[in-house]
Design an enzyme around this catalytic site. Structure first.
Site, PDB file in Angstrom:
ATOM      1  N   LYS A  22       0.756  -1.257   0.036  1.00 46.13           N
ATOM      2  CA  LYS A  22       0.141  -0.059  -0.027  1.00 46.13           C
ATOM      3  C   LYS A  22       0.878   1.255  -0.133  1.00 46.13           C
ATOM      4  CE  LYS A  22      -1.804   1.442   4.013  1.00 46.13           C
ATOM      5  NZ  LYS A  22      -1.461   2.902   4.492  1.00 46.13           N
ATOM      6  N   ASN A  23       1.861   1.371   0.909  1.00 44.23           N
ATOM      7  CA  ASN A  23       2.582   2.472   1.236  1.00 44.23           C
ATOM      8  C   ASN A  23       3.770   2.780  -0.141  1.00 44.23           C
ATOM      9  OD1 ASN A  23       1.215   2.920   3.248  1.00 44.23           O
ATOM     10  ND2 ASN A  23       2.715   2.461   4.773  1.00 44.23           N
ATOM     11  N   ARG A  92      -4.563  10.022   4.738  1.00 49.11           N
ATOM     12  CA  ARG A  92      -3.167  10.909   4.863  1.00 49.11           C
ATOM     13  C   ARG A  92      -2.591  11.166   3.671  1.00 49.11           C
ATOM     14  NH1 ARG A  92      -0.119  14.269   8.469  1.00 49.11           N
ATOM     15  NH2 ARG A  92       2.195  13.537   8.179  1.00 49.11           N
ATOM     16  N   CYS A 116      -5.603   7.760   9.381  1.00 50.84           N
ATOM     17  CA  CYS A 116      -5.891   7.045  10.841  1.00 50.84           C
ATOM     18  C   CYS A 116      -5.626   8.145  11.719  1.00 50.84           C
ATOM     19  CB  CYS A 116      -4.734   5.892  10.714  1.00 50.84           C
ATOM     20  SG  CYS A 116      -5.333   4.395  10.077  1.00 50.84           S
ATOM     21  N   ARG A 121      -0.038  14.053  13.474  1.00 51.16           N
ATOM     22  CA  ARG A 121       0.324  13.841  11.976  1.00 51.16           C
ATOM     23  C   ARG A 121       0.292  15.262  11.339  1.00 51.16           C
ATOM     24  NH1 ARG A 121      -1.922   8.414   9.632  1.00 51.16           N
ATOM     25  NH2 ARG A 121       0.114   8.497   8.559  1.00 51.16           N
ATOM     26  N   PRO A 122       0.988  16.234  11.626  1.00 52.03           N
ATOM     27  CA  PRO A 122       1.246  17.507  10.955  1.00 52.03           C
ATOM     28  C   PRO A 122       1.954  17.312   9.712  1.00 52.03           C
ATOM     29  CG  PRO A 122       2.825  17.736  12.840  1.00 52.03           C
ATOM     30  CD  PRO A 122       2.160  16.191  12.876  1.00 52.03           C
ATOM     31  N   ILE A 123       1.876  18.429   8.723  1.00 46.20           N
ATOM     32  CA  ILE A 123       2.731  18.422   7.387  1.00 46.20           C
ATOM     33  C   ILE A 123       3.767  19.313   7.508  1.00 46.20           C
ATOM     34  CG2 ILE A 123       0.730  17.168   6.254  1.00 46.20           C
ATOM     35  CD1 ILE A 123      -0.041  19.880   5.077  1.00 46.20           C
ATOM     36  N   ASP A 124       4.293  19.775   8.738  1.00 46.42           N
ATOM     37  CA  ASP A 124       5.329  20.912   8.545  1.00 46.42           C
ATOM     38  C   ASP A 124       6.307  20.520   7.916  1.00 46.42           C
ATOM     39  OD1 ASP A 124       5.275  19.083  10.743  1.00 46.42           O
ATOM     40  OD2 ASP A 124       6.779  20.603  11.786  1.00 46.42           O
ATOM     41  N   LEU A 125       6.736  19.556   7.811  1.00 53.53           N
ATOM     42  CA  LEU A 125       8.238  18.841   7.189  1.00 53.53           C
ATOM     43  C   LEU A 125       7.744  19.151   5.800  1.00 53.53           C
ATOM     44  CD1 LEU A 125       9.255  16.230   9.579  1.00 53.53           C
ATOM     45  CD2 LEU A 125      10.193  18.561   9.451  1.00 53.53           C
ATOM     46  N   ASP A 306       4.107   0.329  12.020  1.00 55.01           N
ATOM     47  CA  ASP A 306       2.800  -0.110  11.338  1.00 55.01           C
ATOM     48  C   ASP A 306       2.732  -1.719  11.985  1.00 55.01           C
ATOM     49  OD1 ASP A 306       2.383   2.087  10.302  1.00 55.01           O
ATOM     50  OD2 ASP A 306       3.191   1.422   8.408  1.00 55.01           O
ATOM     51  N   ILE A 328       7.038   6.578  17.295  1.00 55.42           N
ATOM     52  CA  ILE A 328       6.875   7.393  15.904  1.00 55.42           C
ATOM     53  C   ILE A 328       5.599   8.059  16.162  1.00 55.42           C
ATOM     54  CG2 ILE A 328       6.580   7.103  13.655  1.00 55.42           C
ATOM     55  CD1 ILE A 328       9.045   6.268  14.626  1.00 55.42           C
ATOM     56  N   ARG A 398      -8.637  -0.543   4.370  1.00 53.04           N
ATOM     57  CA  ARG A 398      -7.762   0.675   3.834  1.00 53.04           C
ATOM     58  C   ARG A 398      -6.414  -0.306   3.567  1.00 53.04           C
ATOM     59  NH1 ARG A 398      -6.554   4.983   7.417  1.00 53.04           N
ATOM     60  NH2 ARG A 398      -5.340   5.344   5.671  1.00 53.04           N
TER      61      ARG A 398
HETATM   62  N1  EPU Z   1       5.695  14.320  11.220  1.00 52.82           N
HETATM   63  C1  EPU Z   1       5.751  15.522  11.619  1.00 52.82           C
HETATM   64  N2  EPU Z   1       5.690  16.486  10.390  1.00 52.82           N
HETATM   65  C2  EPU Z   1       5.735  16.134   9.014  1.00 52.82           C
HETATM   66  C3  EPU Z   1       5.462  14.821   8.848  1.00 52.82           C
HETATM   67  C4  EPU Z   1       5.513  13.674   9.907  1.00 52.82           C
HETATM   68  O1  EPU Z   1       5.807  15.846  12.606  1.00 52.82           O
HETATM   69  O2  EPU Z   1       5.547  17.029   8.261  1.00 52.82           O
HETATM   70  C5  EPU Z   1       5.707  13.329  12.195  1.00 52.82           C
HETATM   71  C6  EPU Z   1       4.253  12.521  12.160  1.00 52.82           C
HETATM   72  O3  EPU Z   1       3.395  13.119  13.021  1.00 52.82           O
HETATM   73  C7  EPU Z   1       4.684  11.182  13.152  1.00 52.82           C
HETATM   74  C8  EPU Z   1       6.213  11.024  12.506  1.00 52.82           C
HETATM   75  O4  EPU Z   1       6.501  12.108  12.000  1.00 52.82           O
HETATM   76  O5  EPU Z   1       4.783  11.323  14.360  1.00 52.82           O
HETATM   77  C9  EPU Z   1       6.157  10.089  11.094  1.00 52.82           C
HETATM   78  O6  EPU Z   1       5.462  10.473   9.944  1.00 52.82           O
HETATM   79  P1  EPU Z   1       5.836  10.210   8.690  1.00 52.82           P
HETATM   80  O7  EPU Z   1       5.636  11.360   7.798  1.00 52.82           O
HETATM   81  O8  EPU Z   1       6.979   9.470   8.473  1.00 52.82           O
HETATM   82  O9  EPU Z   1       4.670   9.140   8.185  1.00 52.82           O
HETATM   83  P2  EPU Z   1       3.699   9.180   7.045  1.00 52.82           P
HETATM   84  O10 EPU Z   1       4.374   9.548   5.719  1.00 52.82           O
HETATM   85  O11 EPU Z   1       2.525  10.118   7.335  1.00 52.82           O
HETATM   86  C10 EPU Z   1       4.055   6.667   6.594  1.00 52.82           C
HETATM   87  C11 EPU Z   1       2.987   5.483   6.305  1.00 52.82           C
HETATM   88  C12 EPU Z   1       2.565   5.118   7.603  1.00 52.82           C
HETATM   89  C13 EPU Z   1       3.761   4.872   8.558  1.00 52.82           C
HETATM   90  C14 EPU Z   1       4.757   5.844   8.530  1.00 52.82           C
HETATM   91  C15 EPU Z   1       5.728   5.701   9.478  1.00 52.82           C
HETATM   92  C16 EPU Z   1       2.199   5.774   4.112  1.00 52.82           C
HETATM   93  C17 EPU Z   1       1.056   6.205   3.272  1.00 52.82           C
HETATM   94  N3  EPU Z   1       2.194   5.966   5.272  1.00 52.82           N
HETATM   95  O12 EPU Z   1       3.084   7.663   7.051  1.00 52.82           O
HETATM   96  O13 EPU Z   1       1.807   4.006   7.291  1.00 52.82           O
HETATM   97  O14 EPU Z   1       3.190   4.399   9.798  1.00 52.82           O
HETATM   98  O15 EPU Z   1       5.206   6.148   7.414  1.00 52.82           O
HETATM   99  O16 EPU Z   1       6.532   4.634   8.985  1.00 52.82           O
HETATM  100  O17 EPU Z   1       3.250   5.659   3.588  1.00 52.82           O
HETATM  101  C18 EPU Z   1      -0.076   2.574   7.728  1.00 52.82           C
HETATM  102  O18 EPU Z   1       0.096   1.896   6.838  1.00 52.82           O
HETATM  103  O19 EPU Z   1      -0.943   1.913   8.860  1.00 52.82           O
HETATM  104  C19 EPU Z   1       0.362   3.790   8.176  1.00 52.82           C
HETATM  105  C20 EPU Z   1       0.169   4.670   9.183  1.00 52.82           C
END
Ligand code: EPU
Length: 427
Positions: A22-23, A92, A116, A121-125, A306, A328, A398
């Protein structure tokens, strides 16, 4: 309401073929918007998140055709730049389209993504990376209006955390930016490598995918190609865990065993016998599982967040006390109160869970809190004495393709029911 109804206590055995990741599929599908022409993506799992991604692609003007587990995406005449809030809320990873849209059209309008509820889960980065590449972003009431000043420009992007999504967005935007981009402290997940492989086949010049430093020399144009999505390491792990909690003997084929490098040693610590032959992983469970001393979720190659909820089920049945630290996401223990209803003994304090193994779990009515928490409850139900109904399985849909069919193939007694189990006498 749709639920899984599980008659627990059966030993799982047999083998199955692992689904596509999926990811990996989601960012690669976002990338098909950016590349010119008709992309053919093989091994795309049939999941509601993939269906949501298809809706976004169509909304942006792509033609998408599904042929079994292959998706053909024609982005030739697509030029949309706005994702409606209703589609952003579905998952997301809708945010992964930001980099692709900006790179293709020079502007983008999106809102905060859904997904989820496992933390802030902010998007600041993501926004930080886009700004570094020359994007101006204005934000009002959760709506983000972004436009590129002249042209995306290569930059040095140092992430304060190796975010998977932010790394993917930066790669997508930088692939066609002017000049060279260096991402420092990039995420190293196999799904990042898969995205880089796809883009490189389309003509991108990306090196270092899977390492902490990724270097991208921007190219003028990307051309569509064919690609096969890698195996889903979390789905593979989930089926192995199902074997472990039922005292079973389960093989998962078509995997990349190295991608489970953070997980397999933990299964061995729990007393399971794990053997790897080419792309097949076989797990034989012991009569009684051992405790796991201390398990800490970490970015790849560490133990994946995960897999935290599903492996917690092993520890509920193990001999002794295990400690699990969720590093995480802030609130990824929502499966715990549901496991307690099934007789588990777990205490949580912030990001730490202390699990005292019990002799048995018992069937109960539980609610799936999120994707992985939901799959964990199904695993607990498979191991439990009696009948469990797991509701809110839309979360599970999902991420797991043919979940109950695969489990049935392994000898599980699980059915999908569309009415309320409480109102039915029999399955
Ligand atoms: N984070 C920030 N700011 C940002 C982005 C992330 O603070 O701008 C924080 C998040 O809040 C979190 C941590 O960084 O605490 C990790 O977030 P990351 O961005 O690495 O995760 P993601 O891209 O949102 C993907 C997977 C998730 C998986 C995580 C970690 C996809 C679609 N989703 O999420 O998968 O848990 O990486 O490996 O690739 C799942 O499949 O169940 C799932 C949630």
């Amino acid at each position: 309401m749709t639920s899984f109804v599980v008659n627990g206590g059966r030993r799982l055995s047999g083998s199955l073929v692992c689904q596509g990741s999926k990811n990996s599929a989601l960012p690669i599908l976002a990338a098909t918007y950016l590349v010119n022409g008709k992309s053919v993506i093989h091994n795309c799992p049939r999941l509601s998140d993939v269906e949501s991604t298809i809706k976004i692609l169509e909304n942006l003007g792509c033609k998408v055709e599904r042929r079994s587990n292959d998706l053909v995406v024609d982005s030739t005449s697509a030029n949309g730049y706005e994702i409606p809030e209703s589609l952003m809320r579905e998952m997301r990873s809708s945010v992964i389209f930001l980099g692709a849209i900006l790179a293709k059209t020079g502007k983008a309008v999106i809102s905060a993504p859904g997904g989820c509820e496992i933390g802030l889960r902010p998007i600041d980065l993501h926004l930080f990376a886009m700004r570094k590449l020359g994007v101006t972003i204005s934000e009002e009431h959760g709506r983000l209006e972004c436009f590129v000043n002249k042209k995306l420009k290569g930059a040095k992007i140092t992430l304060t955390f190796p975010s998977v999504g932010a790394t993917e967005n930066a790669i997508l935007a930088a692939a066609v930016a002017e000049g060279t981009t260096t991402i420092i402290n990039a995420a190293r997940e196999p799904e990042i490598i898969d995205l880089c492989d796809f883009l490189n086949k389309c003509g991108a010049r990306i090196s270092g995918g899977g390492e902490s430093i990724i270097v991208i020399d921007g190219v003028k144009k990307l051309s569509a190609t064919e690609h096969t999505v890698i195996c889903d390491r979390i789905a593979a792990a989930t089926y192995l865990f199902a074997g472990a909690v039922t005292g079973g003997d389960v093989s998962v084929k078509n995997t990349v065993p190295a991608h489970l490098g953070g997980i397999l040693p933990v299964l061995e610590e729990a007393g399971c016998t794990v053997s790897v032959r080419c792309d097949e992983i076989r797990l034989k469970a012991p009569l009684k599982l051992n405790r796991i001393d201390k398990l800490i979720t970490q970015p790849y190659p560490g133990f994946p967040t995960d897999a935290q909820a599903p492996i917690m089920v092993l520890t509920t049945l193990a001999r002794g006390t295990s400690v699990i630290v969720e590093n995480i996401f802030e609130t990824r223990f929502k499966h715990v109160p549901e496991l307690l209803r099934m007789g588990a003994k777990i205490r949580t304090e912030g990001r730490v869970a202390v699990v005292d193994g019990v002799e048995r779990l018992y069937g109960a009515s539980v609610v799936s809190p999120d994707l992985r928490g939901g799959s964990a409850l199904v695993l607990a139900a498979l191991a439990a004495n009696g009948i469990t109904s797991v509701s809110e399985i839309k979360h599970i849909d999902r991420g797991y393709e043919n979940f109950e069919k695969n489990l049935c193939m392994l000898n599980a007694d699980i059915v999908r029911m569309t009415k309320n189990y409480a109102n039915t006498k029999e399955k």
